[in-house]
Design an enzyme around this catalytic site. Structure first.
Site, PDB file in Angstrom:
ATOM      1  N   GLY A  28      -7.596  -2.899  10.832  1.00  0.00           N
ATOM      2  CA  GLY A  28      -7.154  -1.510  10.704  1.00  0.00           C
ATOM      3  C   GLY A  28      -6.913  -1.161   9.255  1.00  0.00           C
ATOM      4  CB  ALA A  31      -1.450   6.113   3.970  1.00  0.00           C
ATOM      5  CE1 TYR A  32       1.356   5.400   0.232  1.00  0.00           C
ATOM      6  CE2 TYR A  32       2.308   5.303   2.423  1.00  0.00           C
ATOM      7  CZ  TYR A  32       2.110   5.971   1.231  1.00  0.00           C
ATOM      8  OH  TYR A  32       2.658   7.213   1.038  1.00  0.00           O
ATOM      9  N   GLY A  33      -2.516   0.427   2.941  1.00  0.00           N
ATOM     10  CA  GLY A  33      -3.016  -0.932   3.023  1.00  0.00           C
ATOM     11  C   GLY A  33      -3.952  -1.132   4.194  1.00  0.00           C
ATOM     12  CB  VAL A  35      -4.113  -5.012   9.252  1.00  0.00           C
ATOM     13  CG1 VAL A  35      -3.838  -6.249  10.097  1.00  0.00           C
ATOM     14  CG2 VAL A  35      -2.793  -4.382   8.841  1.00  0.00           C
ATOM     15  CG  ASP A 146       6.243   5.061  11.433  1.00  0.00           C
ATOM     16  OD1 ASP A 146       6.177   6.080  12.154  1.00  0.00           O
ATOM     17  OD2 ASP A 146       5.250   4.544  10.893  1.00  0.00           O
TER      18      ASP A 146
END
Length: 339
Positions: A28, A31-33, A35, A146
């Site tokens: 996946g 926005a910031y990384g 996986v 979140d």
């Protein structure tokens, strides 16, 4: 965050980090990384590795990355929090080596695998595990901000909480808009009746858990957003028994839900009490619905019946379309195995 349909890998795979952990495929991107699914070449253990690129970041942004890994490490070790096994830091990337589930996330289970509609025992088990994970985080002074099915990974009959990218140690926060639209409390959006300067981080998590409870019981969301322009939420504010008129909700569950979706966070039910009341709830749905579910062939048919009672412009299903509606600013990255 929704995985990209055509993710652009940040690296050429396979890639070995820390001498033995081999990144094999992308799971996946957020926005910031990103996986990756990975395997330890020495032990054969499978991991999910979250890769946070440092390229082009200033010192403040790099500190934000470290903040996520620090908070996840702080709450790691609980059976319902994905274990952060190690952190590997290189010049261009920060790698977080995590548990990797093979059954996807709770969102996928609810929307694509029939979910838990009509299965009160399973709902209590899953919600109890989620509540236990969040209680553990709160006891460590960490507030997730979140909470949503996409950030809860399935491991057989167990679940594990992931993604602390928006987590905070501030009991009272003025960082508004953290999270995903469906799960935001009114005060996290700046207030409903009047503007607020800050909000209680623990009470905000409780609100999100209330939405997740509705997801589990009915396979849908109570509203699109807890704000004045949302027709269903506005109807709920005028009559806090409103959800019971559009969903086959038992009186006992209705009372629990009202204690969660309380506009005044000071009067909102504490998480420990919420967990106890959910476990003690005799029946989540009305007797009539329970009987109709028992006679139906599958959960999807029952969920479709629930959907027929919705109001125009109001409640919405928890569906794959939900991923497309998520704010582009979400920082979450799914940590799952798609093998």
């Amino acid at each position: 965050m929704t995985p990209s349909l055509h993710p652009t890998p940040a690296t050429h795979l396979p890639l070995t980090i820390n001498d033995s952990i081999v990144l094999q495929s992308m799971l996946g991107v957020g926005a910031y990384g990103s996986v990756y699914k990975a395997t330890d070449s020495h032990t054969g253990q499978t991991y999910a590795v979250k890769c946070l690129s440092k390229t082009g970041l200033d010192s403040r942004q790099r500190a934000f990355q470290t903040h996520e890994s620090t908070l996840h490490s702080l709450v790691s070790g609980h059976p319902n929090v994905a274990t952060l096994h190690k952190i590997v830091e290189e010049d261009d990337c920060l790698y977080m080596v995590l548990d990797c589930g093979v059954e996807g996330d709770l969102f996928y289970t609810i929307t694509e695998r029939g979910g838990f509609v009509g299965n009160d025992v399973a709902i209590k088990s899953i919600f109890g595990q989620i509540a236990s994970a969040v209680l553990h985080c709160h006891s460590k002074g960490v507030f997730h901000r979140d909470l949503k099915p996409e950030n809860i990974i399935m491991f057989g009959q167990s679940v594990k909480l992931v993604d602390f990218g928006l987590a905070t140690t501030e009991q009272v926060s003025s960082d508004f808009g953290c999270g995903s639209t469906f799960y935001l409390s009114p005060e996290c959006q700046g207030g409903y009746v009047e503007m607020v300067k800050s909000y209680d981080s623990a009470a905000n998590d409780v609100w999100s858990l209330g939405v997740i409870l509705i997801n589990l019981v009915f396979g849908r969301n109570p509203w699109k957003q807890a704000c004045p322009r949302d027709e269903t939420f506005s109807a709920y504010i005028l009559n806090n028994d409103f959800l019971q008129t559009i969903l086959p909700m038992s009186t006992e569950l209705n009372e629990i839900i009202k204690s969660v979706f309380c506009l005044n966070p000071r009067k909102r039910i504490p998480l420990s009490d919420l967990a106890k009341r959910v476990q003690a709830c005799k029946q989540f749905t009305t007797p009539e619905f329970s009987a109709s579910f028992a006679s139906s062939s599958n959960a999807s048919a029952a969920t479709a019946t629930i959907g027929q009672s919705g109001v125009a412009g109001g409640t919405c299903f928890v569906s794959s379309a939900q991923r497309e509606d998520k704010d582009q600013g979400d920082s979450g990255v799914d940590v799952r195995s798609r093998a």
